[in-house]
Design a protein around this motif. Structure first.
Motif, PDB file in Angstrom:
ATOM      1  N   GLU A 181       7.599  32.318  97.101  1.00 11.17           N
ATOM      2  CA  GLU A 181       7.956  32.665  98.660  1.00 11.17           C
ATOM      3  C   GLU A 181       7.768  31.851  99.186  1.00 11.17           C
ATOM      4  N   LEU A 182       7.447  30.319  98.476  1.00 10.58           N
ATOM      5  CA  LEU A 182       7.969  29.404  99.725  1.00 10.58           C
ATOM      6  C   LEU A 182       9.237  28.805  99.204  1.00 10.58           C
ATOM      7  N   ASN A 183      10.140  29.059  97.992  1.00 14.44           N
ATOM      8  CA  ASN A 183      11.506  29.356  98.345  1.00 14.44           C
ATOM      9  C   ASN A 183      12.308  29.903  99.718  1.00 14.44           C
ATOM     10  N   ALA A 184      11.595  31.299  99.055  1.00 15.09           N
ATOM     11  CA  ALA A 184      12.191  32.448 100.230  1.00 15.09           C
ATOM     12  C   ALA A 184      12.090  32.234 101.590  1.00 15.09           C
ATOM     13  N   ILE A 185      11.688  31.438 101.618  1.00 16.16           N
ATOM     14  CA  ILE A 185      11.044  31.045 103.521  1.00 16.16           C
ATOM     15  C   ILE A 185      12.188  29.698 104.383  1.00 16.16           C
ATOM     16  N   ASN A 186      12.244  29.062 103.055  1.00 19.25           N
ATOM     17  CA  ASN A 186      12.782  27.732 103.117  1.00 19.25           C
ATOM     18  C   ASN A 186      14.697  28.712 103.678  1.00 19.25           C
ATOM     19  N   GLY A 187      15.097  29.710 103.419  1.00 18.79           N
ATOM     20  CA  GLY A 187      16.404  30.378 103.658  1.00 18.79           C
ATOM     21  C   GLY A 187      16.338  31.293 104.017  1.00 18.79           C
ATOM     22  N   ILE A 188      16.009  31.818 104.882  1.00 20.78           N
ATOM     23  CA  ILE A 188      15.427  33.322 105.835  1.00 20.78           C
ATOM     24  C   ILE A 188      15.782  32.892 106.924  1.00 20.78           C
ATOM     25  N   ASN A 189      16.719  33.984 107.619  1.00 29.17           N
ATOM     26  CA  ASN A 189      17.325  33.653 108.784  1.00 29.17           C
ATOM     27  C   ASN A 189      16.197  34.759 109.602  1.00 29.17           C
ATOM     28  N   ILE A 190      16.119  34.210 110.358  1.00 27.13           N
ATOM     29  CA  ILE A 190      14.767  34.971 111.595  1.00 27.13           C
ATOM     30  C   ILE A 190      15.998  35.715 112.415  1.00 27.13           C
ATOM     31  N   LYS A 191      14.921  37.095 112.597  1.00 26.42           N
ATOM     32  CA  LYS A 191      15.138  38.437 113.618  1.00 26.42           C
ATOM     33  C   LYS A 191      13.813  37.895 114.944  1.00 26.42           C
ATOM     34  N   ASP A 237     -11.157  35.524 119.480  1.00 27.81           N
ATOM     35  CA  ASP A 237     -11.501  34.977 121.213  1.00 27.81           C
ATOM     36  C   ASP A 237      -9.931  35.523 121.617  1.00 27.81           C
ATOM     37  N   GLY A 238      -9.034  35.925 122.317  1.00 24.99           N
ATOM     38  CA  GLY A 238      -8.256  35.492 123.029  1.00 24.99           C
ATOM     39  C   GLY A 238      -7.508  37.375 123.067  1.00 24.99           C
ATOM     40  N   THR A 239      -6.276  36.815 123.571  1.00 26.51           N
ATOM     41  CA  THR A 239      -5.375  37.523 122.963  1.00 26.51           C
ATOM     42  C   THR A 239      -3.901  37.018 123.322  1.00 26.51           C
ATOM     43  N   GLY A 240      -2.724  37.491 123.032  1.00 26.93           N
ATOM     44  CA  GLY A 240      -1.260  36.850 122.786  1.00 26.93           C
ATOM     45  C   GLY A 240      -0.357  37.531 122.400  1.00 26.93           C
ATOM     46  N   GLU A 241       0.679  37.377 123.315  1.00 23.20           N
ATOM     47  CA  GLU A 241       2.140  38.134 122.715  1.00 23.20           C
ATOM     48  C   GLU A 241       3.139  37.061 123.039  1.00 23.20           C
ATOM     49  N   ILE A 242       4.080  37.079 121.461  1.00 22.92           N
ATOM     50  CA  ILE A 242       4.892  35.692 121.637  1.00 22.92           C
ATOM     51  C   ILE A 242       6.322  36.282 121.181  1.00 22.92           C
ATOM     52  N   SER A 243       7.712  35.960 121.217  1.00 20.58           N
ATOM     53  CA  SER A 243       8.661  36.468 120.199  1.00 20.58           C
ATOM     54  C   SER A 243       8.862  35.175 119.451  1.00 20.58           C
ATOM     55  N   ALA A 244       8.791  35.779 118.073  1.00 17.11           N
ATOM     56  CA  ALA A 244       9.236  35.538 116.839  1.00 17.11           C
ATOM     57  C   ALA A 244       8.862  36.463 115.923  1.00 17.11           C
ATOM     58  N   ASP A 245       9.810  35.554 114.472  1.00 16.74           N
ATOM     59  CA  ASP A 245      10.348  37.013 113.465  1.00 16.74           C
ATOM     60  C   ASP A 245       8.952  37.008 112.537  1.00 16.74           C
ATOM     61  N   ALA A 267       1.214  24.208 102.880  1.00 16.54           N
ATOM     62  CA  ALA A 267       2.707  24.336 102.777  1.00 16.54           C
ATOM     63  C   ALA A 267       4.128  25.517 103.329  1.00 16.54           C
ATOM     64  N   ILE A 268       3.499  26.926 102.914  1.00 17.42           N
ATOM     65  CA  ILE A 268       4.386  27.934 103.240  1.00 17.42           C
ATOM     66  C   ILE A 268       4.352  28.265 105.159  1.00 17.42           C
ATOM     67  N   ALA A 269       2.656  28.068 105.529  1.00 19.33           N
ATOM     68  CA  ALA A 269       3.004  27.940 106.539  1.00 19.33           C
ATOM     69  C   ALA A 269       3.489  27.389 107.326  1.00 19.33           C
ATOM     70  N   GLU A 270       3.719  25.713 106.665  1.00 20.59           N
ATOM     71  CA  GLU A 270       3.994  24.414 107.751  1.00 20.59           C
ATOM     72  C   GLU A 270       6.225  25.171 108.366  1.00 20.59           C
ATOM     73  N   ASN A 271       6.816  25.621 106.149  1.00 20.72           N
ATOM     74  CA  ASN A 271       7.745  25.129 106.345  1.00 20.72           C
ATOM     75  C   ASN A 271       8.000  27.326 107.293  1.00 20.72           C
ATOM     76  N   ALA A 272       7.383  27.884 107.354  1.00 21.63           N
ATOM     77  CA  ALA A 272       7.090  29.199 108.270  1.00 21.63           C
ATOM     78  C   ALA A 272       7.287  28.811 109.560  1.00 21.63           C
ATOM     79  N   SER A 273       6.684  28.207 110.095  1.00 20.95           N
ATOM     80  CA  SER A 273       6.736  26.996 111.178  1.00 20.95           C
ATOM     81  C   SER A 273       7.718  26.386 111.658  1.00 20.95           C
ATOM     82  N   ALA A 274       8.578  25.426 110.879  1.00 25.50           N
ATOM     83  CA  ALA A 274       8.993  25.376 111.348  1.00 25.50           C
ATOM     84  C   ALA A 274      10.249  26.313 111.727  1.00 25.50           C
ATOM     85  N   ILE A 275      10.805  26.910 110.867  1.00 22.54           N
ATOM     86  CA  ILE A 275      11.972  27.654 110.688  1.00 22.54           C
ATOM     87  C   ILE A 275      12.199  28.901 112.364  1.00 22.54           C
TER      88      ILE A 275
END
Length: 606
Positions: free
Chosen positions: A458-468, A499-507, A578-586
């Motif tokens: 899963e970690l390796n797959a995240i590094n090569g993903i194309n986000i939409k 607590d709270g809500t929010g909407e963001i643009s992300a993959d 580590a997975i969260a960090e890489n997914a955040s970066a992309i």
């Protein structure tokens, strides 16, 4: 008696302690094996090494450029000199064929005027008046059939006098007249001021300032018949003005001369009106007046040398030629026949050129230095670009190596446990209860091993993903992630407050991965009866969970890193953050973690 040699001595192997053939082969084989192992080890390049290589290449290109520029510049200057020689020749031919050519002083004055200008291009295209470059001279000579010089451009003091509005005459002063040492001093001082002019010219911008020597004749003895004059009262000034149309002029240096001579042999004393000396000498109605008073022509030493080295008998008729000179440089010349009073004369135009001179040298070095600086800048930028790329590659290599090492380390423990349990089962000395217990432990370790491999993939797959990117509801994603751990939360009696809500643009997929891993990390490390507080906004997500002790968070976002540093338990794979960090970066997000004695905080900043 016949002596038979002992063959055993010959057959005996001769060896040297430590260094025999077998040892040598062994040492060589070990060396070769080490060498082979080094071949596959990539040598890392440093920024300094890349920059040095690029700078050396730049120096090589600069050397090529400097050589080419020198040759091209030399040919260019020589071609300019040849072109100018043709132009001067054409002008002088027309001058000697005019009706007023019976005035020898006027013909010589025109020769001197043409020879007074520097023939080397200054500032890439501008001929500067009064500039003199060493070993660069214009030489003009008119000689008869016997080789006697009739007129020439040899430097001398001359002026144009207006006796009235329509009557002007070229006059010449023989400064080498031994009867008047003051004239020789005047010429010597003029030459000295010319040298000073070159010094001043180096200090001032020629577009703003101009510095030149000026001869001011207040009165003179004039011989109209022979076209001669002798200055009576004279000033020699070194003038600076700010541009050709501005006032006032500034006198940097001044000298005065007075020459008294009887008014004999056709000479008469005349005083000049100097009211319009600088700009409007002809506009006033007071006469006599003069213009263009000064030393014009070819430097005397250069003229005499060129004349002696190239007499009329030596030069071929017609054509343009390049000759070498004892002083260096080149001489291009042209001969032409002109007629004065139906008599043929030989007009010789000669230009001495030394391309490597005080005008071309600064320009040459300026261009070479500019090219060198440009190559150094390019070398620096290219080295920086390559270093950034290499560092990224090295970091990825280190990441892969660390990931592989950590994976091997984490897999070693459960595999060793599985091997031990299986070995005990294979002895056949266990009862059914013990066998089932060992089999259960084997299955737990297999499940743990499988989870590590799955998470690594899963970690390796995240590094090569194309986000939409799409619009994502943070509350819904967080709530779904929390529900997945409801049984574990109930088992550990952990309360969760969102607590709270929010909407963001992300993959969407990677954002869910980030939040699920952060929630999983909080659930797994929250103490029993603890709390998890989650705050949501359009700027960030903050997850706080209670812990039993302070955890060192340095390096915790690296693969297989665990807070307890032991790697000896199966409580987690150490890949969640580590997975969260890489997914955040992309996605362009930033993950920050911190921990106190009682609380662990994870903040995802959008």
């Amino acid at each position: 008696m016949k002596i038979i040699p002992d063959d055993s001595i010959l057959k005996k192997e001769f060896t040297i302690p430590f260094f025999n053939m077998k040892n040598f082969k062994k040492i060589y084989q070990n060396f070769k094996n080490k060498k082979k192992s080094k071949i596959y080890k990539r040598k890392r390049k440093t920024f300094g090494g890349l920059l040095t290589k690029n700078v050396l290449s730049g120096l090589f290109l600069t050397a090529i450029f400097a050589t080419g520029l020198y040759k091209a510049g030399r040919e260019y200057i020589l071609s300019q000199a040849t072109t100018q020689a043709y132009g001067i020749l054409s002008y002088m031919q027309s001058s000697h064929n005019q009706k007023d050519s019976d005035n020898p002083q006027e013909l010589s004055a025109r020769m001197r005027h043409e020879a007074h200008f520097n023939i080397v291009l200054d500032d890439m295209g501008k001929y500067q008046m009064n500039t003199k470059t060493e070993n660069c001279h214009v030489f003009i000579r008119l000689s008869d059939k016997d080789g006697n010089i009739i007129n020439s451009s040899r430097m001398g003091l001359q002026m144009v006098i207006y006796f009235d509005k329509d009557n002007s005459q070229y006059l010449f002063c023989d400064t080498e007249n031994k009867d008047f040492p003051e004239l020789q001093q005047l010429e010597a001082d003029y030459m000295e001021m010319t040298k000073k002019y070159e010094t001043f010219r180096g200090r001032y911008d020629i577009e703003t300032y101009s510095v030149y020597p000026q001869v001011v004749v207040k009165s003179a003895y004039i011989n109209k018949k022979d076209g001669l004059f002798i200055p009576h009262e004279t000033e020699l000034n070194l003038i600076k003005y700010y541009n050709e149309n501005s006032y006032p002029e500034e006198i940097l240096e001044s000298k005065t001369y007075t020459i008294d001579t009887p008014e004999t042999n056709g000479y008469e004393l005349a005083e000049f009106d100097l009211s319009g000396l600088n700009h409007d000498r002809i506009s006033n109605d007071t006469y006599p007046r003069y213009i263009m008073c000064g030393f014009y022509g070819t430097d005397k030493d250069a003229f005499d040398r060129l004349n002696s080295e190239n007499p009329p008998s030596k030069l071929s008729a017609g054509g343009m030629y390049l000759l070498g000179g004892s002083y260096g440089g080149r001489v291009c010349y042209h001969n032409a026949t002109v007629y004065i009073d139906n008599e043929p004369y030989l007009l010789t135009t000669m230009i001495q050129v030394e391309p490597w001179n005080s005008v071309s040298k600064p320009l040459y070095f300026k261009l070479v230095i500019m090219f060198l600086l440009l190559t150094i800048v390019i070398a620096l930028l290219d080295a920086w670009r390559l270093n950034v790329k290499n560092q990224a590659d090295y970091r990825f290599e280190d990441y892969q190596k660390n990931l592989t090492d950590s994976l091997a380390h984490d897999l070693k423990t459960p595999l060793m446990a599985i091997g031990g349990y299986v070995e005990n089962i294979m002895t056949g000395n266990l009862n059914d209860e013990e066998t089932n217990k060992y089999l259960s432990s084997v299955m737990d370790n297999i499940s743990y091993t499988d989870s590590i491999i799955t998470r690594t993939l899963e970690l390796n797959a995240i590094n090569g993903i194309n986000i939409k990117p799409v619009q994502c509801d943070l509350y819904r994603i967080v709530n779904n992630a929390v529900e997945k751990y409801s049984l574990l939360l109930d088992e550990k009696n952990i309360s969760v407050h969102t607590d709270g809500t929010g909407e963001i643009s992300a993959d969407s997929a990677t954002l869910k991965t980030i939040i699920e891993n952060l929630v999983s990390n909080a659930v797994n490390h929250t103490t029993e009866n603890g709390k998890i507080n989650i705050s949501l906004s359009n700027r960030n997500i903050i997850i706080r969970n209670t812990v039993g002790k302070k955890i060192d968070v340095s390096g915790l976002k690296k693969p297989f890193a665990k807070g307890d540093k032991s790697r000896s338990n199966n409580s987690g794979s150490g890949l969640g953050l580590a997975i969260a960090e890489n997914a955040s970066a992309i996605n362009g997000f930033r993950l920050e973690i911190s921990c106190s004695d009682t609380e662990f905080i994870s903040e995802l900043i959008f």
